[in-house]
Design a protein around this motif. Sequence first.
Motif, PDB file in Angstrom:
ATOM      1  N   GLN A 180       0.831  -1.207   0.000  1.00  0.00           N
ATOM      2  CA  GLN A 180       0.000   0.000   0.000  1.00  0.00           C
ATOM      3  C   GLN A 180       0.865   1.256   0.000  1.00  0.00           C
ATOM      4  N   ASN A 181       2.083   1.123   0.493  1.00  0.00           N
ATOM      5  CA  ASN A 181       2.990   2.268   0.599  1.00  0.00           C
ATOM      6  C   ASN A 181       3.882   2.442  -0.625  1.00  0.00           C
ATOM      7  N   ASN A 182       3.702   1.590  -1.611  1.00  0.00           N
ATOM      8  CA  ASN A 182       4.488   1.705  -2.837  1.00  0.00           C
ATOM      9  C   ASN A 182       4.197   3.057  -3.489  1.00  0.00           C
ATOM     10  N   ASN A 183       5.237   3.830  -3.768  1.00  0.00           N
ATOM     11  CA  ASN A 183       5.014   5.172  -4.309  1.00  0.00           C
ATOM     12  C   ASN A 183       4.503   5.156  -5.752  1.00  0.00           C
ATOM     13  N   ARG A 184       4.483   3.984  -6.372  1.00  0.00           N
ATOM     14  CA  ARG A 184       3.928   3.854  -7.729  1.00  0.00           C
ATOM     15  C   ARG A 184       2.523   3.268  -7.735  1.00  0.00           C
ATOM     16  N   LEU A 185       1.952   3.039  -6.551  1.00  0.00           N
ATOM     17  CA  LEU A 185       0.663   2.336  -6.488  1.00  0.00           C
ATOM     18  C   LEU A 185      -0.420   3.053  -7.290  1.00  0.00           C
ATOM     19  N   ARG A 186      -0.513   4.370  -7.131  1.00  0.00           N
ATOM     20  CA  ARG A 186      -1.550   5.124  -7.850  1.00  0.00           C
ATOM     21  C   ARG A 186      -1.397   4.949  -9.358  1.00  0.00           C
ATOM     22  N   GLU A 187      -0.165   5.079  -9.850  1.00  0.00           N
ATOM     23  CA  GLU A 187       0.101   4.912 -11.279  1.00  0.00           C
ATOM     24  C   GLU A 187      -0.234   3.493 -11.731  1.00  0.00           C
ATOM     25  N   ILE A 188       0.145   2.505 -10.923  1.00  0.00           N
ATOM     26  CA  ILE A 188      -0.114   1.104 -11.256  1.00  0.00           C
ATOM     27  C   ILE A 188      -1.604   0.842 -11.393  1.00  0.00           C
ATOM     28  N   ILE A 189      -2.395   1.361 -10.468  1.00  0.00           N
ATOM     29  CA  ILE A 189      -3.836   1.111 -10.495  1.00  0.00           C
ATOM     30  C   ILE A 189      -4.492   1.835 -11.663  1.00  0.00           C
ATOM     31  N   ILE A 190      -4.022   3.038 -11.993  1.00  0.00           N
ATOM     32  CA  ILE A 190      -4.563   3.726 -13.170  1.00  0.00           C
ATOM     33  C   ILE A 190      -4.296   2.898 -14.426  1.00  0.00           C
ATOM     34  N   ILE A 191      -3.058   2.426 -14.584  1.00  0.00           N
ATOM     35  CA  ILE A 191      -2.707   1.607 -15.747  1.00  0.00           C
ATOM     36  C   ILE A 191      -3.513   0.314 -15.753  1.00  0.00           C
ATOM     37  N   ALA A 192      -3.638  -0.318 -14.600  1.00  0.00           N
ATOM     38  CA  ALA A 192      -4.412  -1.569 -14.497  1.00  0.00           C
ATOM     39  C   ALA A 192      -5.871  -1.340 -14.890  1.00  0.00           C
ATOM     40  N   SER A 193      -6.413  -0.178 -14.526  1.00  0.00           N
ATOM     41  CA  SER A 193      -7.807   0.125 -14.873  1.00  0.00           C
ATOM     42  C   SER A 193      -7.976   0.272 -16.382  1.00  0.00           C
ATOM     43  N   LEU A 194      -6.965   0.811 -17.053  1.00  0.00           N
ATOM     44  CA  LEU A 194      -6.993   0.919 -18.513  1.00  0.00           C
ATOM     45  C   LEU A 194      -6.910  -0.463 -19.144  1.00  0.00           C
ATOM     46  N   ILE A 195      -5.996  -1.275 -18.643  1.00  0.00           N
ATOM     47  CA  ILE A 195      -5.825  -2.640 -19.154  1.00  0.00           C
ATOM     48  C   ILE A 195      -7.121  -3.428 -19.014  1.00  0.00           C
ATOM     49  N   GLU A 196      -7.737  -3.311 -17.850  1.00  0.00           N
ATOM     50  CA  GLU A 196      -8.956  -4.084 -17.576  1.00  0.00           C
ATOM     51  C   GLU A 196     -10.072  -3.749 -18.545  1.00  0.00           C
ATOM     52  N   ARG A 197     -10.198  -2.472 -18.922  1.00  0.00           N
ATOM     53  CA  ARG A 197     -11.257  -2.065 -19.841  1.00  0.00           C
ATOM     54  C   ARG A 197     -10.906  -2.329 -21.305  1.00  0.00           C
ATOM     55  N   GLU A 198      -9.623  -2.434 -21.607  1.00  0.00           N
ATOM     56  CA  GLU A 198      -9.206  -2.615 -22.990  1.00  0.00           C
ATOM     57  C   GLU A 198      -9.067  -4.091 -23.377  1.00  0.00           C
ATOM     58  N   ALA A 199      -8.579  -4.917 -22.468  1.00  0.00           N
ATOM     59  CA  ALA A 199      -8.321  -6.327 -22.785  1.00  0.00           C
ATOM     60  C   ALA A 199      -9.615  -7.135 -22.778  1.00  0.00           C
ATOM     61  N   LEU A 200      -9.689  -8.094 -23.690  1.00  0.00           N
ATOM     62  CA  LEU A 200     -10.861  -8.977 -23.743  1.00  0.00           C
ATOM     63  C   LEU A 200     -10.596 -10.322 -23.068  1.00  0.00           C
ATOM     64  N   GLY A 201      -9.363 -10.515 -22.615  1.00  0.00           N
ATOM     65  CA  GLY A 201      -9.016 -11.758 -21.927  1.00  0.00           C
ATOM     66  C   GLY A 201      -7.719 -11.591 -21.174  1.00  0.00           C
ATOM     67  N   ASN A 202      -7.500 -12.448 -20.184  1.00  0.00           N
ATOM     68  CA  ASN A 202      -6.290 -12.338 -19.364  1.00  0.00           C
ATOM     69  C   ASN A 202      -5.012 -12.528 -20.179  1.00  0.00           C
ATOM     70  N   ASN A 203      -5.087 -13.354 -21.236  1.00  0.00           N
ATOM     71  CA  ASN A 203      -3.876 -13.683 -21.995  1.00  0.00           C
ATOM     72  C   ASN A 203      -3.281 -12.478 -22.724  1.00  0.00           C
ATOM     73  N   GLU A 204      -4.085 -11.431 -22.947  1.00  0.00           N
ATOM     74  CA  GLU A 204      -3.557 -10.278 -23.678  1.00  0.00           C
ATOM     75  C   GLU A 204      -3.255  -9.080 -22.775  1.00  0.00           C
ATOM     76  N   LYS A 205      -3.520  -9.212 -21.484  1.00  0.00           N
ATOM     77  CA  LYS A 205      -3.354  -8.069 -20.588  1.00  0.00           C
ATOM     78  C   LYS A 205      -1.906  -7.628 -20.464  1.00  0.00           C
ATOM     79  N   SER A 206      -0.988  -8.577 -20.367  1.00  0.00           N
ATOM     80  CA  SER A 206       0.413  -8.228 -20.177  1.00  0.00           C
ATOM     81  C   SER A 206       1.001  -7.512 -21.387  1.00  0.00           C
ATOM     82  N   ILE A 207       0.611  -7.926 -22.590  1.00  0.00           N
ATOM     83  CA  ILE A 207       1.172  -7.302 -23.788  1.00  0.00           C
ATOM     84  C   ILE A 207       0.524  -5.939 -24.059  1.00  0.00           C
ATOM     85  N   ILE A 208      -0.778  -5.794 -23.690  1.00  0.00           N
ATOM     86  CA  ILE A 208      -1.402  -4.470 -23.777  1.00  0.00           C
ATOM     87  C   ILE A 208      -0.721  -3.526 -22.795  1.00  0.00           C
ATOM     88  N   ALA A 209      -0.346  -4.052 -21.639  1.00  0.00           N
ATOM     89  CA  ALA A 209       0.398  -3.246 -20.661  1.00  0.00           C
ATOM     90  C   ALA A 209       1.722  -2.779 -21.251  1.00  0.00           C
TER      91      ALA A 209
END
Length: 317
Positions: free
Chosen positions: A180-209
């Motif tokens: 929770q104290n990671n200074n990049r947490l906010r950035e990570i969650i914003i990026i993760a939220s983009l990935i979640e809405r863009e990817a249609l499956g788990n297998n493509e999430k890492s490469i979209i990232a």
Amino acid sequence: MKKLSILITVIIVFLIAAAVWWANGNAPVDPKSEISVIFVVSKGDGIREIANNLKAKRLIKSRIVFFLTIKQLNLDKKIQAGDFRLSPKMKASEIAQNLTHGTLDIWITIPEGKRTEEIAEILKKEISSYDPSWQSILRSNEGYLFPDTYLIPKDADIKTIISIMKNNFNAKIKSINLSQNNNRLREIIIIASLIEREALGNNEKSIIASVIANRLKVGMSLDIDATLQYIKGKDATGKWWSIPTIEDKEINSPYNTYKNPGLPPFPISNPGLEAIKAAVNHQVSNYYYYIHDSNGNVHFARTLEDHNLNIKKYNIN
């Protein structure tokens, strides 16, 4: 005549034995008990499983009698998922009836990638104490309301609900060594939220990232349609916008990743663990573009020229 008398006697004895068995099986385990037990019915539990669990908790005497009682009272489809306050002093038939209406908590599922307005819609449907003011409170926690199935008090207030969901969020990110104290947490969650809405499956999430990371690294705008959908919200019919238009790309908003380079100011959804993992440790690639075809398949490209060829090849407007 003698045989008939014997048969009648046997039948009577059998009926008396059955009645005694039934009465004993329906009787309380402990009529003088003063204790109560929280009994949980999970989503998908069948009658046999419920009966086995009740027997294991010493709340009923007979699994068979309980099963037959459910059938006799036609309660098969009326049993709720949730938790119930039961007592060994209750008859099996009382417990059966209680499981149809006496739930203290209810199971609520929040799917991955939902925005807080969508979560508010789910809560409004399921929680009797829901208030319209909850939506703005949920919005202030966008990104950190972990998608999962929760057992929530049916009269819970919004503070309790958010606490339950954020505690789960903290536990989940801890499981992948993210503090929770990671200074990049906010950035990570914003990026993760983009990935979640863009990817249609788990297998493509890492490469979209990786595409997002590559664009951020060279200062390119992200050009993510999901951010336009987030800005637009619902259309006039009450449906969430799905396909942004050319005009949408000109909307003046800090969430518009076509007009503004870099990340949006806050998350646009509440991502699941796979999207968060992808944001933390994405695949390495040389891709800067991707599209989904009409079948949901994703196609990546290193250059704009290749990207345009993919658009032409897969007939994407």
